[in-house]
Write a protein that holds these residues in place. Sequence first.
Motif, PDB file in Angstrom:
ATOM      1  N   ILE A  53     -11.951   7.817 -22.059  1.00 10.28           N
ATOM      2  CA  ILE A  53     -12.136   8.415 -19.984  1.00 10.28           C
ATOM      3  C   ILE A  53     -13.039   7.478 -18.876  1.00 10.28           C
ATOM      4  CG2 ILE A  53     -13.121  10.092 -18.377  1.00 10.28           C
ATOM      5  CD1 ILE A  53     -11.456  12.025 -20.466  1.00 10.28           C
TER       6      ILE A  53
ATOM      7  N   GLU B  42     -15.582  19.510 -17.468  1.00 12.05           N
ATOM      8  CA  GLU B  42     -14.858  20.481 -17.025  1.00 12.05           C
ATOM      9  C   GLU B  42     -14.057  21.376 -18.088  1.00 12.05           C
ATOM     10  OE1 GLU B  42     -14.450  21.500 -13.046  1.00 12.05           O
ATOM     11  OE2 GLU B  42     -15.111  19.468 -12.459  1.00 12.05           O
ATOM     12  N   ILE B  43     -13.632  20.252 -18.759  1.00 10.76           N
ATOM     13  CA  ILE B  43     -12.177  20.486 -19.471  1.00 10.76           C
ATOM     14  C   ILE B  43     -12.340  20.546 -21.032  1.00 10.76           C
ATOM     15  CG2 ILE B  43     -10.177  19.514 -21.036  1.00 10.76           C
ATOM     16  CD1 ILE B  43      -9.725  19.389 -18.271  1.00 10.76           C
ATOM     17  N   GLN B  44     -13.759  19.999 -21.739  1.00  6.13           N
ATOM     18  CA  GLN B  44     -14.342  20.300 -22.804  1.00  6.13           C
ATOM     19  C   GLN B  44     -16.049  20.349 -22.811  1.00  6.13           C
ATOM     20  OE1 GLN B  44     -13.087  17.407 -25.689  1.00  6.13           O
ATOM     21  NE2 GLN B  44     -12.558  19.457 -27.419  1.00  6.13           N
TER      22      GLN B  44
ATOM     23  N   LEU C  96     -16.363  15.351 -15.167  1.00  6.03           N
ATOM     24  CA  LEU C  96     -14.861  15.978 -14.876  1.00  6.03           C
ATOM     25  C   LEU C  96     -14.514  16.181 -16.574  1.00  6.03           C
ATOM     26  CD1 LEU C  96     -12.195  15.826 -12.973  1.00  6.03           C
ATOM     27  CD2 LEU C  96     -11.783  13.582 -14.022  1.00  6.03           C
ATOM     28  N   ALA C  97     -14.740  15.363 -17.585  1.00  4.70           N
ATOM     29  CA  ALA C  97     -14.834  15.876 -19.051  1.00  4.70           C
ATOM     30  C   ALA C  97     -15.245  16.851 -19.580  1.00  4.70           C
ATOM     31  CB  ALA C  97     -14.612  14.487 -19.645  1.00  4.70           C
TER      32      ALA C  97
ATOM     33  N   ARG D 102     -19.644  10.449 -12.680  1.00  3.16           N
ATOM     34  CA  ARG D 102     -18.489  11.952 -12.006  1.00  3.16           C
ATOM     35  C   ARG D 102     -17.795  12.159 -13.277  1.00  3.16           C
ATOM     36  NH1 ARG D 102     -13.453  11.644 -10.212  1.00  3.16           N
ATOM     37  NH2 ARG D 102     -13.326   9.361 -10.100  1.00  3.16           N
ATOM     38  N   LEU D 103     -17.272  10.790 -14.079  1.00  4.13           N
ATOM     39  CA  LEU D 103     -16.414  10.711 -15.149  1.00  4.13           C
ATOM     40  C   LEU D 103     -16.519  11.761 -15.838  1.00  4.13           C
ATOM     41  CD1 LEU D 103     -15.035   7.306 -15.420  1.00  4.13           C
ATOM     42  CD2 LEU D 103     -13.482   8.716 -14.469  1.00  4.13           C
TER      43      LEU D 103
ATOM     44  N   PRO E  57     -17.470  17.531 -24.775  1.00  2.00           N
ATOM     45  CA  PRO E  57     -15.823  16.491 -25.012  1.00  2.00           C
ATOM     46  C   PRO E  57     -15.586  15.379 -25.883  1.00  2.00           C
ATOM     47  CG  PRO E  57     -17.690  15.908 -23.777  1.00  2.00           C
ATOM     48  CD  PRO E  57     -17.958  16.510 -23.681  1.00  2.00           C
TER      49      PRO E  57
ATOM     50  N   LEU F  48     -13.531  10.858 -24.545  1.00  2.00           N
ATOM     51  CA  LEU F  48     -14.352   9.960 -23.887  1.00  2.00           C
ATOM     52  C   LEU F  48     -14.716   8.983 -23.090  1.00  2.00           C
ATOM     53  CD1 LEU F  48     -16.320  11.975 -21.426  1.00  2.00           C
ATOM     54  CD2 LEU F  48     -18.299  11.432 -23.179  1.00  2.00           C
TER      55      LEU F  48
END
Lengths: 408, 408
Positions: A69, A56-58, A53-54, A49-50, A61, A66
């Motif tokens: 996170i 989605e930003i980059q 999420l990362a 999941r994490l 990552p 990373l």
Amino acid sequence: MALIVQKYGGTSMGSPERIKSVARRVARYRAQGHEVVVVVSAMSGETNRLIALAKEIQAQPDPRELDVIISTGEQVTIGLLSMALKDIGLDARSYTGTQVKILTDSSHTKARIQHIDESAMRTDLKAGRVVVVAGFQGVDAEGNITTLGRGGSDTTGVALAAALKADECQIYTDVDGVYTTDPRVVPEARRLKTVTFEEMLEMASLGSKVLQIRSVEFAGKYKVKLRVLSSFQEEGEGTLITFEEEDNMEKAIISGIAFNRDEARINVTGVPDKPGIAYQILGPVADANIDVDMIIQNVGIEGHTDFSFTVPRNDYQKALAILEGVQGHIGAKSISGDDKICKVSVVGVGMRSHVGIASTMFRTLAEEGINIQMISTSEIKISVVLDEKYLELAVRVLHKAFSLDQEP
Amino acid sequence: MALIVQKYGGTSMGSPERIKSVARRVARYRAQGHEVVVVVSAMSGETNRLIALAKEIQAQPDPRELDVIISTGEQVTIGLLSMALKDIGLDARSYTGTQVKILTDSSHTKARIQHIDESAMRTDLKAGRVVVVAGFQGVDAEGNITTLGRGGSDTTGVALAAALKADECQIYTDVDGVYTTDPRVVPEARRLKTVTFEEMLEMASLGSKVLQIRSVEFAGKYKVKLRVLSSFQEEGEGTLITFEEEDNMEKAIISGIAFNRDEARINVTGVPDKPGIAYQILGPVADANIDVDMIIQNVGIEGHTDFSFTVPRNDYQKALAILEGVQGHIGAKSISGDDKICKVSVVGVGMRSHVGIASTMFRTLAEEGINIQMISTSEIKISVVLDEKYLELAVRVLHKAFSLDQEP
């Protein structure tokens, strides 16, 4: 009274109820007078999941960030397990990788452990506390958070056991030990009380995914006594992974039958039998990032030879296309293959000193009319490639031929 | 070129899209040549999710372990924002409270900041990096993770600004500044360009929830220039909170009208006018953990006096029942009250030297036929309790009477 390191994976930490169940197991060991250090993974699904999420930003990552996170997954579970232990009356204290500290190099997302400071843990154990440590993570010399890569929590467990000179490192999984073969294929499959480090390595690389291979190597290097146990059974002694030759005095010749149906076979026939031909064939395959497993080259006859190898089944069509592309260049007569194959291996350290293993294996398969397509051997294993439809039959008859259903 | 600390709350960090929008805002400040340190909260809802998870394990979560768990919320957002900054070409580095380090006492879940080591941040700023710091968290002298309590990220922002001697601490929220009163009640309400520290404290305690009161106190102590801005607007200078008297030279006498409809009034009449009576009345209320706000006691006549106070509206029935229980003991003639009231306050530092404020306020209300039930004053505010139905009318006419719709 012993010092025990216990490692629980994501499934064992998957819900508040399961975390409470882990706490009760730890309490039973404490009640027997043992000192316990627990290493935990993140709740199952949390690391993925994490990462999502990362991304989605980059899209790619940043590795340092990373690690910041994804290391939170284990930080949550150390807190939850410590609470669960306190809730049933045990004193406990959680530690992140930074707090321990588990010193690593600075290779973010695949860091290697360099040193573990065990002084704080010793103080806690002496004070009667259960020590709960975040798996998978560490800290580099500059204080940056690092992670050890997939399966890193197993490595953390083994490394802590080595640093603390623990009597045993227990790895809790969803199976209750290492079996002579997959019980879904052979109902008579038997749990092994012990298996050697080298056998475990062969089993792991052959598809028995009980332990991360890196943690087994680590345990071998530091001579840590490893035990695989089920986190869903109250009792059971699991399987002990041994490193000392003396432990093997009464071991069977063969420990188990491993198998794998994720591969495909490729044959390149009639190539010139000259230096460099293996590289000419495998180079383009490797360049396409396709793993090659078994490689067989027969002795050349009249200046030509045949060449066979296996690749992951998913890469079969791609590999075939690559070779058809270079067929003219390498001067091969034909390119063919089969993705309906399986690999079956007998594994055992006892094999070294017993010449009859191969003949027993080949005779057993012949008696069932099973044709062997390829053969490959190592010091402690013999692998054969067969038509996929014979997999269950081959594993069953070999299991019986080597008397694996009976205690040695 | 200035050094600016920016703090973004959970709503501003609520989704990947919003995090990217924060990164673009930081980039605009960098493009103007400013050095930027960013303090972030957890994604909205995340801290509550983690607390709920902890409570599934332990009804009263262990404070040390709860801090380990809930501090992960900000650890995720510092990583995400750093990635978002790198993704648009800025160099950035994230820091947890431990990494900075933000040294606190050991009062888990409500720790106080004792010292901030700004050396690593200075090095990064000098190297052209944006520094991204986890709000809400710190580390105690023994290396335990601590948290600062609700609204702690505002405090982190102000504390970092103080440690770095930043030129300004910008608090980004979902409103674009501090207003003369709530624009939903008075459409002519005007954003204040500046408001004094003391006025802000009165406004915050009177129900303007723009800033956590603790961070305002902190800013006052260390003379940090605080600015409230909207994270959803591209432009706008927000409201500057000032601490120096010289800043107030051209300020209006009255800065704003605050109001609150969450209270209820209780009257205890005809009690003996003797020492200790206030304690006899309020002691049982305080013992029941009911907050008391305004307290009014009139001068006694013929050995008896009347006593009035306000409590949160939710506690009204409970407070009434407690007083009816002790009525005989304290010798009160009657216990009564009203939970359909509101409190309206005019706030302004200029009030100190202007005697006419109270009379203007009372005359304005009288002209509208609004009866005043209670009056309470401090150095920089006058509060009145009114029937709830007059709230909007009272705020509107007072706003106009003090010319708050016009620039001073």
